[in-house]
Design an enzyme around this catalytic site. Structure first.
Site, PDB file in Angstrom:
ATOM      1  N   CYS A   2       0.733  -1.299  -0.046  1.00 27.24           N
ATOM      2  CA  CYS A   2      -0.196  -0.134  -0.071  1.00 27.24           C
ATOM      3  C   CYS A   2       0.806   1.294   0.125  1.00 27.24           C
ATOM      4  O   CYS A   2       1.988   1.178   0.295  1.00 27.24           O
ATOM      5  CB  CYS A   2      -0.929  -0.071   1.418  1.00 27.24           C
ATOM      6  SG  CYS A   2      -1.364  -1.638   1.617  1.00 27.24           S
ATOM      7  N   LYS A 582       1.175  -1.441  -9.186  1.00 27.23           N
ATOM      8  CA  LYS A 582       2.315  -1.257 -10.211  1.00 27.23           C
ATOM      9  C   LYS A 582       3.687  -1.411  -9.401  1.00 27.23           C
ATOM     10  O   LYS A 582       4.618  -2.144  -9.958  1.00 27.23           O
ATOM     11  CB  LYS A 582       2.464   0.147 -10.547  1.00 27.23           C
ATOM     12  CG  LYS A 582       3.610   0.502 -11.635  1.00 27.23           C
ATOM     13  CD  LYS A 582       3.165   1.673 -12.624  1.00 27.23           C
ATOM     14  CE  LYS A 582       4.251   1.857 -13.587  1.00 27.23           C
ATOM     15  NZ  LYS A 582       4.229   0.538 -14.525  1.00 27.23           N
TER      16      LYS A 582
HETATM   17  N1  GLU Z   1      -1.550  -6.491   5.088  1.00 28.43           N
HETATM   18  C1  GLU Z   1      -2.328  -5.447   4.999  1.00 28.43           C
HETATM   19  C2  GLU Z   1      -3.802  -5.552   4.345  1.00 28.43           C
HETATM   20  O1  GLU Z   1      -3.858  -6.663   3.731  1.00 28.43           O
HETATM   21  C3  GLU Z   1      -1.746  -4.437   4.104  1.00 28.43           C
HETATM   22  C4  GLU Z   1      -1.431  -4.936   2.673  1.00 28.43           C
HETATM   23  C5  GLU Z   1      -0.336  -4.329   1.935  1.00 28.43           C
HETATM   24  O2  GLU Z   1       0.746  -3.459   2.416  1.00 28.43           O
HETATM   25  O3  GLU Z   1      -0.249  -4.210   0.998  1.00 28.43           O
HETATM   26  O4  GLU Z   1      -4.548  -4.929   4.157  1.00 28.43           O
END
Ligand code: GLU
Length: 587
Positions: A2, A582
């Site tokens: 994220c 990306k």
């Molecule tokens: N593990 C967390 C989730 O599934 C964060 C995911 C991430 O950093 O892409 O919301």
């Protein structure tokens, strides 16, 4: 993977500041997004939604402290309940998270009194922090204690909604910090800070740092920023507004210009050549499209017979098999973002095992850039579409320049041949005959569910990249197959109208592919030919529309166009295909 964001300071508008920053990080994940903000005196607001960031969602709201998130789900389905920020019981602590809590099950078991509101691993952190707040001297200490019980590579930004204090902590995932007016701002991508600050520093690992509260910025963070090495915050790039595939289309069209830029910038390649010539072996590595560019460069090096072996290893394989990297190797890591977790792991392992590392990197100031001995910029410019096009072509160009340099080609020769490739790409992009060919093949692919890309020899990376683009962009299954392998199994898939694309680099390989083409046509396949040496029967059947360019660059670009058109015909936006991001910053 994220994107995460944090702010404390003077009141700012949530929409144009926080949500615009999140929008610029959407490429890191666009399953859902969310923000928690406060004006210090009240708990403030929380907005969460599934899908793409809506900048207008916070109409008029102001914040003196805010945290925000764009999600690529790793734990828990894509829904509003699992969107970040996650709250502690009672809602005082809000958390956004990038990464995977590897011991989530164990930690969850320890939270037996807590009724969890989501299926994510991330929510655990909110409860751990809330649990520690009463037992600690400060929020920073509470975050540090909670973080020390968490395994894996993770970054968290925590907001105390009662006080407006923001605390950040990371392990191995980049966080950039900077002063903004009288406050402090942070983001996982420096470009998210564009327009707010000029430079930003990287947050050190494993140490929780308080940004302070809106009325009192923490001394420690002021010192950290003042003493850190500030790197320039790059431009966000111009946002192109328009319909599906608008970014991909414009990035495809930019490729001749990218090749010309790469042709004119030889200095960094010479430094990489000098290092690679010391190697016993050159290991090219990358993920996804970059792994195809790695394979292309490794094949070129083997064919060049310079007495230094070349091999391509997907970056994701190196963590599990570190022994594949030897002390005398030079690793060449190819990456668009410079933040891909698997590439960071591969480079780190190479360094630990005594291998030198060259990075072929598009984004400036990335984590990989900081880890390598020589960084060669790809010069593709900001790439928005999730489907890599211009960064990929720049990787092919840089890989080929490196190998040419290793063969002892004169410095001047490292650019000139590429100008010819740029012209070829320009020509195929502008040709009416080519557009017909692209439209015909896209139509065929869009109405099927599966396709084969056949080739032989050094064009296998071209076929693999073509198949990947079609899969990513239109969800049509496509497979790259060596023509000689066809009748040893894969031909069982072929039935009437089954699309098969033959990719040929020269007459010698074309003669082998002609046999395969006849075998396929006998079984009803719809055969398309890209490159020299098409069989006469096929040329007649397709009203002379055969594209003859032998160049791996031009062929790659044509297949990008095919993938784009196929995606659009199937109603998919190839700039944001499902399930992808990306920059893949989780393992
Ligand atoms: N593990 C967390 C989730 O599934 C964060 C995911 C991430 O950093 O892409 O919301």
């Amino acid at each position: 993977m994220c994107g995460i964001f944090g702010y404390v300071g003077q009141p700012v508008k949530v929409g144009p500041v926080v949500l615009e920053a999140l929008r610029s990080m959407e490429y890191r994940g666009y399953d859902s997004w969310g923000v928690a903000y406060t004006t210090g005196e009240q708990p403030g607001g929380i907005i969460k939604a599934v899908g793409r960031v809506e900048v207008g969602a916070a109409a008029g709201a102001e914040a003196t402290a805010a945290i925000g998130h764009t999600r690529w789900a790793t734990h828990g389905e894509v829904c509003e309940r699992n969107a970040h920020p996650h709250l502690s019981c009672g809602g005082r602590i809000a958390v956004v998270h990038n990464g995977i809590i590897e011991n989530a099950d164990e930690l969850r078991a320890g939270l037996e009194d807590v009724l969890l509101a989501s299926d994510t691993d991330s929510e655990i952190m909110a409860h751990l922090v809330a649990h520690n707040v009463g037992r600690s001297h400060s929020l920073t200490e509470a975050v540090q204690t909670a973080f020390s019980s968490i395994e894996g590579n993770n970054a968290f930004v925590v907001l105390d909604r009662a006080t407006g204090e923001v605390v950040v902590v990371t392990r191995r995932l980049p966080i950039r910090l900077s002063r903004h007016d009288d406050g402090v701002v942070l983001a996982s991508d420096p470009a998210a800070l564009a327009g707010m600050v000029e430079t930003a520093i990287a947050l050190p690992d494993d140490t929780a740092v308080s940004l302070g509260t809106p009325t009192h910025v923490a001394e420690a963070v002021v010192r950290l920023i003042a003493e850190g090495r500030g790197v320039p915050v790059p431009d966000r790039g111009e946002r192109i507004e328009g319909g599906p595939g608008i970014s991909m289309r414009s990035e495809i069209a930019e490729q001749p210009a990218v090749l010309r830029r790469v042709a004119a910038d030889i200095e960094p390649v010479l430094a990489a050549v000098a290092l690679a010539r010391q190697a016993e072996r050159v290991v090219f590595t990358g993920c996804g499209s970059a792994s195809h560019a790695a394979m292309y460069a490794a094949d070129l090096l083997v064919e060049a017979e310079v007495g230094i072996d070349g091999v391509a290893i997907p970056a994701s394989e190196i963590l599990g098999q570190p022994g594949r990297i030897r002390p005398g190797d030079v690793m060449v890591a190819l990456t668009q973002s410079g933040e891909t977790a698997d590439v960071i792991d591969a480079v780190t392992i190479a360094r630990e095992r005594g291998a030198a590392v060259v990075g072929l990197i598009n984004a400036e100031g990335s984590s990989v850039e900081r880890l390598v001995d020589v960084a060669v910029p790809l010069l593709a410019g900001h790439e928005r579409s999730v489907l890599a096009t211009k960064s990929y072509l720049a990787m092919l160009a840089r890989g080929a320049q490196l190998v040419r340099g290793m063969t002892g080609a004169a410095d001047g020769a490292l650019g000139i041949w590429l100008l010819g490739e740029a012209d070829d790409v320009q020509e195929v992009l502008g040709s009416r005959r080519t557009q017909h060919w692209i439209a015909g093949l896209a139509e065929q692919l869009a109405h099927g569910s599966s396709a084969l890309m056949l080739t032989s020899g050094g064009h296998m990376p071209v076929a693999r990249e073509a198949a990947l683009k079609v899969k990513e962009g239109s969800y049509v299954h496509a497979e790259a197959v060596l023509s000689g392998e066809l009748k040893h199994g894969v031909i069982a898939l072929v039935e009437d109208h089954f699309p098969c694309v033959m990719l040929t680099p020269d007459e010698a390989i074309a003669s082998r592919l002609r046999i395969a083409a006849e075998e396929l046509r006998s079984r009803g396949a719809a055969v398309y030919w890209l490159g020299p040496g098409a069989p006469h029967g096929l040329i007649q059947e397709q009203a002379g529309i055969v594209v003859e360019t032998p160049s791996p660059f031009a062929q790659t670009v044509l297949m990008q166009m095919v993938a784009l058109e196929t995606a659009l015909m199937r109603g998919v936006d190839p700039d944001f295909p499902r399930n992808l991001a990306k920059s893949v910053t989780v393992r």
